[in-house]
Design a protein around this motif. Sequence first.
Motif, PDB file in Angstrom:
ATOM      1  N   VAL A  56       0.863  -1.305  -0.033  1.00 41.23           N
ATOM      2  CA  VAL A  56      -0.010  -0.091  -0.110  1.00 41.23           C
ATOM      3  C   VAL A  56       0.803   1.286  -0.104  1.00 41.23           C
ATOM      4  O   VAL A  56       0.569   2.211  -0.573  1.00 41.23           O
ATOM      5  CB  VAL A  56      -0.954  -0.099   1.178  1.00 41.23           C
ATOM      6  CG1 VAL A  56      -1.563   1.433   1.247  1.00 41.23           C
ATOM      7  CG2 VAL A  56      -1.867  -1.254   1.028  1.00 41.23           C
ATOM      8  N   ARG A  57       1.987   1.008   0.691  1.00 41.67           N
ATOM      9  CA  ARG A  57       2.820   2.338   0.632  1.00 41.67           C
ATOM     10  C   ARG A  57       3.485   2.718  -0.452  1.00 41.67           C
ATOM     11  O   ARG A  57       3.775   3.690  -0.994  1.00 41.67           O
ATOM     12  CB  ARG A  57       4.151   2.036   1.511  1.00 41.67           C
ATOM     13  CG  ARG A  57       4.957   3.163   1.946  1.00 41.67           C
ATOM     14  CD  ARG A  57       5.975   2.869   3.055  1.00 41.67           C
ATOM     15  NE  ARG A  57       6.610   3.802   3.302  1.00 41.67           N
ATOM     16  CZ  ARG A  57       7.376   4.289   4.415  1.00 41.67           C
ATOM     17  NH1 ARG A  57       7.234   3.540   5.436  1.00 41.67           N
ATOM     18  NH2 ARG A  57       7.995   5.570   4.577  1.00 41.67           N
ATOM     19  N   ASN A  58       3.680   1.736  -1.376  1.00 43.45           N
ATOM     20  CA  ASN A  58       4.016   1.941  -2.714  1.00 43.45           C
ATOM     21  C   ASN A  58       2.954   2.578  -3.651  1.00 43.45           C
ATOM     22  O   ASN A  58       3.402   3.714  -4.286  1.00 43.45           O
ATOM     23  CB  ASN A  58       4.307   0.605  -3.632  1.00 43.45           C
ATOM     24  CG  ASN A  58       5.708   0.019  -3.350  1.00 43.45           C
ATOM     25  OD1 ASN A  58       5.947  -1.127  -2.766  1.00 43.45           O
ATOM     26  ND2 ASN A  58       6.814   0.842  -3.804  1.00 43.45           N
ATOM     27  N   LEU A  59       1.822   2.453  -3.456  1.00 44.89           N
ATOM     28  CA  LEU A  59       0.819   3.130  -4.138  1.00 44.89           C
ATOM     29  C   LEU A  59       0.567   4.417  -3.585  1.00 44.89           C
ATOM     30  O   LEU A  59       0.316   5.317  -4.544  1.00 44.89           O
ATOM     31  CB  LEU A  59      -0.714   2.230  -3.823  1.00 44.89           C
ATOM     32  CG  LEU A  59      -0.752   0.804  -4.759  1.00 44.89           C
ATOM     33  CD1 LEU A  59      -1.940   0.115  -4.445  1.00 44.89           C
ATOM     34  CD2 LEU A  59      -0.719   1.133  -6.145  1.00 44.89           C
ATOM     35  N   HIS A  60       0.889   4.444  -2.409  1.00 39.16           N
ATOM     36  CA  HIS A  60       0.709   6.040  -1.784  1.00 39.16           C
ATOM     37  C   HIS A  60       1.934   6.694  -2.431  1.00 39.16           C
ATOM     38  O   HIS A  60       1.659   8.030  -3.014  1.00 39.16           O
ATOM     39  CB  HIS A  60       0.994   5.827  -0.274  1.00 39.16           C
ATOM     40  CG  HIS A  60      -0.126   5.651   0.575  1.00 39.16           C
ATOM     41  ND1 HIS A  60      -1.054   6.805   0.860  1.00 39.16           N
ATOM     42  CD2 HIS A  60      -0.841   4.498   0.520  1.00 39.16           C
ATOM     43  CE1 HIS A  60      -1.867   6.045   1.712  1.00 39.16           C
ATOM     44  NE2 HIS A  60      -1.964   4.641   1.450  1.00 39.16           N
ATOM     45  N   HIS A  61       3.027   6.281  -2.720  1.00 39.17           N
ATOM     46  CA  HIS A  61       4.147   7.009  -3.392  1.00 39.17           C
ATOM     47  C   HIS A  61       3.896   7.246  -4.546  1.00 39.17           C
ATOM     48  O   HIS A  61       4.251   8.358  -5.110  1.00 39.17           O
ATOM     49  CB  HIS A  61       5.624   6.098  -2.997  1.00 39.17           C
ATOM     50  CG  HIS A  61       6.691   6.734  -3.886  1.00 39.17           C
ATOM     51  ND1 HIS A  61       7.198   7.715  -3.195  1.00 39.17           N
ATOM     52  CD2 HIS A  61       7.360   6.272  -4.827  1.00 39.17           C
ATOM     53  CE1 HIS A  61       8.142   7.970  -3.686  1.00 39.17           C
ATOM     54  NE2 HIS A  61       8.370   7.217  -4.848  1.00 39.17           N
ATOM     55  N   TYR A  62       3.307   6.152  -5.507  1.00 39.96           N
ATOM     56  CA  TYR A  62       3.158   6.498  -6.623  1.00 39.96           C
ATOM     57  C   TYR A  62       2.023   7.723  -6.917  1.00 39.96           C
ATOM     58  O   TYR A  62       2.158   8.498  -7.901  1.00 39.96           O
ATOM     59  CB  TYR A  62       2.529   5.236  -7.350  1.00 39.96           C
ATOM     60  CG  TYR A  62       3.584   3.960  -7.494  1.00 39.96           C
ATOM     61  CD1 TYR A  62       5.091   4.088  -7.480  1.00 39.96           C
ATOM     62  CD2 TYR A  62       2.921   2.899  -7.788  1.00 39.96           C
ATOM     63  CE1 TYR A  62       5.802   3.247  -7.582  1.00 39.96           C
ATOM     64  CE2 TYR A  62       4.071   1.706  -7.678  1.00 39.96           C
ATOM     65  CZ  TYR A  62       5.407   1.864  -7.566  1.00 39.96           C
ATOM     66  OH  TYR A  62       6.074   0.893  -7.674  1.00 39.96           O
ATOM     67  N   ASP A  63       1.000   7.672  -5.921  1.00 45.57           N
ATOM     68  CA  ASP A  63       0.239   8.941  -6.024  1.00 45.57           C
ATOM     69  C   ASP A  63       0.737  10.096  -5.863  1.00 45.57           C
ATOM     70  O   ASP A  63       0.728  11.035  -6.491  1.00 45.57           O
ATOM     71  CB  ASP A  63      -1.074   8.393  -5.163  1.00 45.57           C
ATOM     72  CG  ASP A  63      -2.076   9.611  -5.081  1.00 45.57           C
ATOM     73  OD1 ASP A  63      -2.166  10.398  -6.177  1.00 45.57           O
ATOM     74  OD2 ASP A  63      -2.873   9.596  -4.080  1.00 45.57           O
ATOM     75  N   LEU A  70       2.717   9.230 -10.645  1.00 45.31           N
ATOM     76  CA  LEU A  70       3.030   8.001 -11.373  1.00 45.31           C
ATOM     77  C   LEU A  70       1.580   7.383 -11.601  1.00 45.31           C
ATOM     78  O   LEU A  70       1.235   7.043 -12.962  1.00 45.31           O
ATOM     79  CB  LEU A  70       3.981   7.146 -11.019  1.00 45.31           C
ATOM     80  CG  LEU A  70       4.483   5.985 -11.795  1.00 45.31           C
ATOM     81  CD1 LEU A  70       5.052   6.508 -12.991  1.00 45.31           C
ATOM     82  CD2 LEU A  70       5.302   4.981 -11.094  1.00 45.31           C
ATOM     83  N   LEU A  71       0.810   7.325 -10.671  1.00 49.67           N
ATOM     84  CA  LEU A  71      -0.585   6.496 -10.840  1.00 49.67           C
ATOM     85  C   LEU A  71      -1.277   7.145  -9.691  1.00 49.67           C
ATOM     86  O   LEU A  71      -1.495   7.083  -8.591  1.00 49.67           O
ATOM     87  CB  LEU A  71      -0.468   5.078 -10.340  1.00 49.67           C
ATOM     88  CG  LEU A  71      -1.617   4.081 -10.539  1.00 49.67           C
ATOM     89  CD1 LEU A  71      -2.085   4.150 -11.850  1.00 49.67           C
ATOM     90  CD2 LEU A  71      -1.434   2.883  -9.685  1.00 49.67           C
ATOM     91  N   VAL A  72      -2.173   8.331 -10.377  1.00 48.25           N
ATOM     92  CA  VAL A  72      -3.259   8.843  -9.706  1.00 48.25           C
ATOM     93  C   VAL A  72      -4.411   8.538  -9.645  1.00 48.25           C
ATOM     94  O   VAL A  72      -5.060   8.669 -10.745  1.00 48.25           O
ATOM     95  CB  VAL A  72      -3.034  10.420 -10.095  1.00 48.25           C
ATOM     96  CG1 VAL A  72      -4.098  11.380  -9.219  1.00 48.25           C
ATOM     97  CG2 VAL A  72      -1.617  11.002 -10.076  1.00 48.25           C
TER      98      VAL A  72
END
Length: 47
Positions: A14-21, A25-27
Amino acid sequence: MNIKEAAKLAGISVRNLHHYDKIGLLVPTRNAWNDYRDYSDEDLDKL
């Protein structure tokens, strides 16, 4: 799809997805009712 489900499906944290947001990169879209991140099928295809 919520962030936990998206992370599990992609095999990342989940932390990776927070970082991408954060870096743009992935919003994902935001749920207007509770401001949670909502990932669409298109978002998962990008991932």
